[in-house]
Every structure is written in C-alpha cells, then in structure tokens.
Design an enzyme around this catalytic site. Sequence first.
Site, mmCIF file in Angstrom:
data_model
loop_
_atom_site.group_PDB
_atom_site.id
_atom_site.type_symbol
_atom_site.label_atom_id
_atom_site.label_comp_id
_atom_site.label_asym_id
_atom_site.label_seq_id
_atom_site.Cartn_x
_atom_site.Cartn_y
_atom_site.Cartn_z
ATOM 1 N N ASP A 25 49.034 38.774 40.778
ATOM 2 C CA ASP A 25 48.365 38.119 39.655
ATOM 3 C C ASP A 25 48.490 36.606 39.752
ATOM 4 O OD1 ASP A 25 46.974 37.894 37.273
ATOM 5 O OD2 ASP A 25 48.772 38.039 36.046
ATOM 6 N N ASP A 47 45.365 35.311 42.120
ATOM 7 C CA ASP A 47 43.940 35.383 41.806
ATOM 8 C C ASP A 47 43.460 34.140 41.074
ATOM 9 O OD1 ASP A 47 45.149 35.945 39.398
ATOM 10 O OD2 ASP A 47 44.181 37.873 39.088
ATOM 11 N N GLY A 48 44.283 33.634 40.160
ATOM 12 C CA GLY A 48 43.921 32.398 39.461
ATOM 13 C C GLY A 48 43.883 31.205 40.397
ATOM 14 N N THR A 58 35.148 33.631 37.204
ATOM 15 C CA THR A 58 34.095 34.461 36.602
ATOM 16 C C THR A 58 34.645 35.147 35.361
ATOM 17 O OG1 THR A 58 34.691 36.406 37.937
ATOM 18 C CG2 THR A 58 32.996 34.938 38.838
ATOM 19 N N ASP A 112 41.355 40.933 35.261
ATOM 20 C CA ASP A 112 42.753 40.509 35.257
ATOM 21 C C ASP A 112 43.470 41.027 34.016
ATOM 22 O OD1 ASP A 112 45.006 38.711 36.183
ATOM 23 O OD2 ASP A 112 44.583 37.792 34.247
ATOM 24 N N ASP A 121 46.229 44.170 33.970
ATOM 25 C CA ASP A 121 47.569 43.891 33.432
ATOM 26 C C ASP A 121 47.952 44.904 32.366
ATOM 27 O OD1 ASP A 121 48.005 41.698 35.023
ATOM 28 O OD2 ASP A 121 47.436 40.227 33.504
#
Length: 224
Positions: free
Chosen positions: A47, A50-51, A61, A68, A72
Amino acid sequence: MADINIFLFVPNLIGFLRVILGIASLFFMTTQPIVAMALYWSSAFADVFDGMAARHFNQSTTFGAVLDMVSDRCTTLCLWFTCAQFYPDYVVYFQLLAILDISSHWFQMYDALTQGKTSHKLIKLDENPVLRFYYWKPVLFSLCSANELFFMAIYLLHFDIKGMDVSPTDMPLYFWELIRDISLPMMVAKHAVGLVQLYAASSNIGGADQLRHIREREAAAKNK
C-alpha cells in the site's frame, strides 16, 4: 490520441497485486499463521508504493483510490473475522469495529466523490481539523501500521507465537506481546478518528441534501 487503459496504470497494478496477496493469505489464516501473515503483511506493505507510483507516473485515478480503500477494508475485515473466531468473548467488539470501519470509510469516500475529489484522503484546510491531522501522511502511516500490528499480534499470540524475549529484566516480555501493548492505544485512537470521520462525512452529505432541497423549494416557489 491513443486509448488509455487506466487498469494497466502502475499504481492500479500494484492494487491488483495487493488483492491477490490478501486473498491468498485467507487460505492459510487458520492453519499456517506465518505464511498467512507473510502474505497479509506483504499486501499491506505494498500500500505504501501504490501512492508513490501514482504520484511518480502521474497516474492518480478515482478507480485506484476506491480500489485502495476497498482492498484495505476487505483484508482487515478478514483478519478480524479470524480473530473473532479465536477470541469468541470479544466477538461483539470485532463486530462493532467492522461496522464503524466500513460505514465511516464508505461515508467518507462518498462525500469525497460528491465533492469532486479523487481520494477520500484529500482534506481541505477549512475542513475538520482532526481529519486534516489524521490524513497527514506520517500520522496516517503510524496509526494504520499500529492498527495492523495490533491485530497481527493478537492473531499470532493465539498460536503461541510470541517472538523473542525483549525484556531488560528477569520478567519475560516477548516481542509480539510488546507490539500488542504498544499498538493498542494507537489502534483505539485510529478508530476514535473513525467516529469523527463518520460524523463529519454524514454532516457534509446531509448538508448537501439540505441545500439541494432548499434550492428546489425556492425554484418551485418562483415558478408558482
């Protein structure tokens, strides 16, 4: 202009990988805790990237933000369901946490999307100061990590996996017991913020509804 397939954006591919790792962990949850937590933590740790990928490649997007958030919630809930089986005396607390976690994030995401935001983590300066502080990256990372670590700790302790003795005294204190004790107040703080998030998002959505109805009545009155 060439077609753009957002599903192949790097951050979304990382998101799909997180889903695969999370689902894979479920098959080992009740029988092989080390394998399960290796897969689970790999999904959670991904996680972080990805950011970073979204910002680096300019590939942010709305789909990625929703993926995301949903991944989670789903992976965490699956761990909670397993812990609820292991600690039946605390089932109601796991149920309440699940209700709060799902509802607060769903309301927050819906509120964000209706305001035209691309992520529920984007808090304006004039919005709730508690949420603005919570979604500051160092705070968000710390509280979310502590939350995951707490439930990983009680999960592993069920299998009597305690880790090494880290006590500086003759009284034993094992690693995962220490992690459980340290992360507990931060886990509680995270879910207290969830209550604030649920209230703030509900107020925003309700306020938008109220404004819409006022405008509709004013328009109807003018047309009479």
